[in-house]
Motif scaffolding. Sequence first.
Motif, mmCIF file in Angstrom:
data_model
loop_
_atom_site.group_PDB
_atom_site.id
_atom_site.type_symbol
_atom_site.label_atom_id
_atom_site.label_comp_id
_atom_site.label_asym_id
_atom_site.label_seq_id
_atom_site.Cartn_x
_atom_site.Cartn_y
_atom_site.Cartn_z
ATOM 1 N N GLU A 124 0.829 -1.211 0.000
ATOM 2 C CA GLU A 124 0.000 0.000 0.000
ATOM 3 C C GLU A 124 0.860 1.257 0.000
ATOM 4 O O GLU A 124 0.572 2.221 -0.706
ATOM 5 N N LEU A 125 1.936 1.256 0.785
ATOM 6 C CA LEU A 125 2.853 2.395 0.798
ATOM 7 C C LEU A 125 3.451 2.619 -0.585
ATOM 8 O O LEU A 125 3.521 3.749 -1.070
ATOM 9 N N SER A 126 3.859 1.557 -1.236
ATOM 10 C CA SER A 126 4.405 1.647 -2.585
ATOM 11 C C SER A 126 3.371 2.223 -3.552
ATOM 12 O O SER A 126 3.682 3.092 -4.369
ATOM 13 N N HIS A 127 2.136 1.759 -3.440
ATOM 14 C CA HIS A 127 1.051 2.248 -4.295
ATOM 15 C C HIS A 127 0.815 3.740 -4.077
ATOM 16 O O HIS A 127 0.683 4.510 -5.040
ATOM 17 N N VAL A 128 0.778 4.174 -2.818
ATOM 18 C CA VAL A 128 0.559 5.594 -2.506
ATOM 19 C C VAL A 128 1.709 6.440 -3.042
ATOM 20 O O VAL A 128 1.486 7.518 -3.618
ATOM 21 N N CYS A 129 2.931 5.967 -2.885
ATOM 22 C CA CYS A 129 4.090 6.716 -3.387
ATOM 23 C C CYS A 129 4.039 6.867 -4.908
ATOM 24 O O CYS A 129 4.320 7.946 -5.439
#
Length: 113
Positions: A24-29
């Motif tokens: 999810e962090l990767s997606h948001v970034c």
Amino acid sequence: MPLFGLNTDDLATALDAGHDLVAELSHVCLEFKHAYWAEKQRRHVLDFGDIEQAARTILDQADPDTGTTVGQIYRDAFDEVWWMSTRTPTPCRKPSSAACPPRHQATASWWGT
């Protein structure tokens, strides 16, 4: 001694538990990166990093016939070309020459002043 102070089973459990969070962090970034770029394009602005990346793209382009990159052509054409690259550990073509001393020895006379 176990890696990270955890045994193999506990480490596998921790990695599995963190997978969704990291995904999810990767997606948001990535969403932020794309939205930020779209906003810069809308405003017709570039920052130094954008210009640096564009220059790097140009310098890394290779001639399809010879395979020589634009950056290599410039390094071969001049005695002093500063080229910081992840592929070459030295800042220029001739790191030990008087024309290109190590960075920590650069002096005002070296810079032509």
